[in-house]
Write a protein that holds these residues in place. Structure first.
Motif, PDB file in Angstrom:
ATOM      1  N   MET A 119       0.843  -1.190   0.000  1.00  0.00           N
ATOM      2  CA  MET A 119       0.000   0.000   0.000  1.00  0.00           C
ATOM      3  C   MET A 119       0.877   1.237   0.000  1.00  0.00           C
ATOM      4  O   MET A 119       1.973   1.247   0.574  1.00  0.00           O
ATOM      5  CB  MET A 119      -0.923   0.005   1.237  1.00  0.00           C
ATOM      6  CG  MET A 119      -1.881   1.177   1.312  1.00  0.00           C
ATOM      7  SD  MET A 119      -2.886   1.177   2.846  1.00  0.00           S
ATOM      8  CE  MET A 119      -3.916  -0.271   2.567  1.00  0.00           C
ATOM      9  N   GLU A 120       0.396   2.296  -0.657  1.00  0.00           N
ATOM     10  CA  GLU A 120       1.037   3.603  -0.583  1.00  0.00           C
ATOM     11  C   GLU A 120      -0.017   4.679  -0.811  1.00  0.00           C
ATOM     12  O   GLU A 120      -1.062   4.430  -1.432  1.00  0.00           O
ATOM     13  CB  GLU A 120       2.159   3.732  -1.612  1.00  0.00           C
ATOM     14  CG  GLU A 120       1.692   3.695  -3.054  1.00  0.00           C
ATOM     15  CD  GLU A 120       2.843   3.785  -4.047  1.00  0.00           C
ATOM     16  OE1 GLU A 120       3.990   3.878  -3.609  1.00  0.00           O
ATOM     17  OE2 GLU A 120       2.568   3.770  -5.259  1.00  0.00           O
ATOM     18  N   PHE A 121       0.242   5.875  -0.302  1.00  0.00           N
ATOM     19  CA  PHE A 121      -0.669   6.998  -0.492  1.00  0.00           C
ATOM     20  C   PHE A 121      -0.157   7.828  -1.659  1.00  0.00           C
ATOM     21  O   PHE A 121       0.604   8.783  -1.493  1.00  0.00           O
ATOM     22  CB  PHE A 121      -0.771   7.816   0.798  1.00  0.00           C
ATOM     23  CG  PHE A 121      -1.454   7.075   1.914  1.00  0.00           C
ATOM     24  CD1 PHE A 121      -2.830   7.001   1.973  1.00  0.00           C
ATOM     25  CD2 PHE A 121      -0.713   6.407   2.877  1.00  0.00           C
ATOM     26  CE1 PHE A 121      -3.479   6.293   2.984  1.00  0.00           C
ATOM     27  CE2 PHE A 121      -1.340   5.701   3.889  1.00  0.00           C
ATOM     28  CZ  PHE A 121      -2.721   5.643   3.953  1.00  0.00           C
ATOM     29  N   ASP A 122      -0.578   7.441  -2.855  1.00  0.00           N
ATOM     30  CA  ASP A 122      -0.059   8.057  -4.073  1.00  0.00           C
ATOM     31  C   ASP A 122      -1.060   7.790  -5.186  1.00  0.00           C
ATOM     32  O   ASP A 122      -1.671   6.717  -5.233  1.00  0.00           O
ATOM     33  CB  ASP A 122       1.308   7.452  -4.423  1.00  0.00           C
ATOM     34  CG  ASP A 122       2.017   8.168  -5.557  1.00  0.00           C
ATOM     35  OD1 ASP A 122       1.467   9.144  -6.085  1.00  0.00           O
ATOM     36  OD2 ASP A 122       3.131   7.745  -5.923  1.00  0.00           O
ATOM     37  N   ASN A 123      -1.245   8.750  -6.089  1.00  0.00           N
ATOM     38  CA  ASN A 123      -2.082   8.512  -7.268  1.00  0.00           C
ATOM     39  C   ASN A 123      -1.410   9.022  -8.530  1.00  0.00           C
ATOM     40  O   ASN A 123      -2.078   9.280  -9.533  1.00  0.00           O
ATOM     41  CB  ASN A 123      -3.466   9.137  -7.102  1.00  0.00           C
ATOM     42  CG  ASN A 123      -3.409  10.656  -6.991  1.00  0.00           C
ATOM     43  OD1 ASN A 123      -2.326  11.241  -6.887  1.00  0.00           O
ATOM     44  ND2 ASN A 123      -4.568  11.302  -6.996  1.00  0.00           N
ATOM     45  N   SER A 124      -0.093   9.160  -8.516  1.00  0.00           N
ATOM     46  CA  SER A 124       0.624   9.632  -9.688  1.00  0.00           C
ATOM     47  C   SER A 124       0.749   8.513 -10.725  1.00  0.00           C
ATOM     48  O   SER A 124       0.553   7.332 -10.415  1.00  0.00           O
ATOM     49  CB  SER A 124       2.016  10.124  -9.284  1.00  0.00           C
ATOM     50  OG  SER A 124       2.743   9.088  -8.649  1.00  0.00           O
ATOM     51  N   CYS A 125       1.060   8.887 -11.959  1.00  0.00           N
ATOM     52  CA  CYS A 125       1.257   7.893 -13.009  1.00  0.00           C
ATOM     53  C   CYS A 125       2.645   7.291 -12.862  1.00  0.00           C
ATOM     54  O   CYS A 125       3.649   7.974 -13.106  1.00  0.00           O
ATOM     55  CB  CYS A 125       1.105   8.545 -14.380  1.00  0.00           C
ATOM     56  SG  CYS A 125      -0.584   9.016 -14.780  1.00  0.00           S
ATOM     57  N   VAL A 126       2.705   6.053 -12.476  1.00  0.00           N
ATOM     58  CA  VAL A 126       3.978   5.386 -12.213  1.00  0.00           C
ATOM     59  C   VAL A 126       4.382   4.588 -13.442  1.00  0.00           C
ATOM     60  O   VAL A 126       3.581   3.797 -13.962  1.00  0.00           O
ATOM     61  CB  VAL A 126       3.855   4.449 -10.995  1.00  0.00           C
ATOM     62  CG1 VAL A 126       5.154   3.720 -10.751  1.00  0.00           C
ATOM     63  CG2 VAL A 126       3.431   5.240  -9.765  1.00  0.00           C
TER      64      VAL A 126
END
Length: 393
Positions: free
Chosen positions: A306-313
């Motif tokens: 899990m991570e708190f991120d919504n960027s395009c990876v």
């Protein structure tokens, strides 16, 4: 739009296909209606948007080419008169580079044509599960890892709709159009509140369902998704939201008979925007992550990230850093939330949100992914990475 319920289809998301698994979009999901959008009697299309910022790390078979490949579609098609056979087509669209959140309708990508609608010998409404595969799959170009993809059903005109005839596609409702619709999933206020905006005001921020009359522009219907799942060349994996809704019992904790074993729904409503802090009175949703891979059987070790991120990876094949591995990376700085082992090819991780943290998490994104350790008959160990799922609280 007519209400129609099929009790059995909710458990069919994991129909095994050699080398393919469904991502899990229908996991603990419930059909609330059947619909032609706003087509009425006209010919046209009904669509669902597969949002790239919500679901990533799937369908990449020819990295680094920017494409996602769909191998199989699962859905339910309905005819109001089973004595009058009709056919329909399915096509795919990439996202319009000049109109984000909408399909590039000038460039349809055929998936299947001339498909027969359901029939019976008695007349009246009849529905059938569509489980349509294309050898080698069908690729859809993506501009980046957050690009959307659209699945579209092309339906013929029918003057009998809805009273006596006409094809439609079963949908998951995100609201109750009136008191006769009893099965629906209400998300947090991030998708336009309740009731949702009218069709005239519907857009990619508050719905996943569209329609297109003839050769016209695509427009959004009020909050919904088609009851659809997608199979690709790797494992399944989807984020889930556990709710206490009596209108959507498949999302409840524990899951009722016929649903589960993982807790929560993958619906593009609550499963994308869980209501963690009572925007809708009495709601305090929790979240889960589900993993599925045909052939893993019992006892395969799975870590949930899990991570708190919504960027395009940027998505990189797992095999590029662990030979023999499958799946794609789609996380930046993940933390392990839990580990478990598979039972009958499946594993689950449930995350209860502490009451003291709920208000402080509002508006934050959370991305989840599963990583399974696969031991070969020769004793070598490889990784299998599930698709990534992104929610916004």
């Amino acid at each position: 739009m007519q209400k129609f319920t099929i009790a059995a289809v909710a458990s069919l998301f994991a129909l095994p296909v050699l080398g393919q698994d469904f991502i899990g979009f229908t996991y603990n999901n419930q059909i609330g209606a059947t619909s032609r959008g706003s087509l009425a009697a006209a010919a046209g299309e009904v669509m669902t948007r597969l949002d790239g910022s919500e679901h990533s790390g799937w369908g990449r078979v020819n990295w680094p080419v920017m494409e996602r490949r769909i191998d199989r579609l699962f859905y339910v098609v309905q005819d109001q008169d089973g004595l009058t056979p009709e056919t329909y087509d399915i096509c795919l669209y990439a996202e319009d580079p000049l109109n984000p959140g909408y399909p590039d309708v000038a460039n349809p990508i055929p998936f299947a044509a001339g498909l027969p609608g359901p029939t019976n010998t008695t007349g009246g409404p009849v529905a059938a599960v569509g489980n349509i595969a294309v050898p080698g799959g069908v690729g859809v170009p993506i501009a980046n890892e957050c690009s959307d993809i659209f699945v579209s059903w092309k339906l013929p005109a029918n003057a009998g709709w809805p009273a006596t005839d006409g094809l439609s596609i079963n949908i998951v409702l995100g609201f109750a159009p009136n008191a006769t619709f009893l099965v629906f999933d209400t998300p947090s206020g991030a998708q336009g509140g309740t009731p949702p905006p009218s069709t005239a005001l519907s857009n990619p921020t508050n719905s996943h369902g569209l329609y297109r009359i003839g050769a016209g522009a695509a427009a959004y219907s009020q909050r919904r998704m088609m009851f659809v799942d997608v199979a690709h060349s790797n494992s399944g994996g989807v984020g889930l939201a556990a709710t206490n809704q009596t209108s959507f019992v498949a999302s409840n904790n524990p899951p009722p008979a016929g649903f589960g074993p993982c807790i929560g729904t993958a619906s593009f409503m609550s499963g994308t925007n869980p209501d963690i802090n009572g925007f809708n009175a009495g709601r305090a949703d929790d979240i889960s992550m589900e993993y599925f891979k045909t052939g893993t059987g019992n006892g395969t070790l799975v870590f949930f990230l899990m991570e708190f991120d919504n960027s395009c990876v940027p998505e990189i094949p797992a095999a590029s850093f662990v030979p023999g591995s499958t799946g794609w990376t789609c996380m930046r700085n993940p933390q392990v939330t839990c580990s478990t082992v598979t039972t009958a090819d499946e594993a689950c991780c449930f995350t209860a949100i502490p009451a003291a943290l709920r208000s402080s998490l509002l508006g934050l994104p959370v991305r989840q992914q599963a990583a399974a350790f696969i031991v070969s008959t020769a004793g070598t160990v490889s990784l299998d990475l599930s698709p990534c799922d992104n929610m916004t609280f």
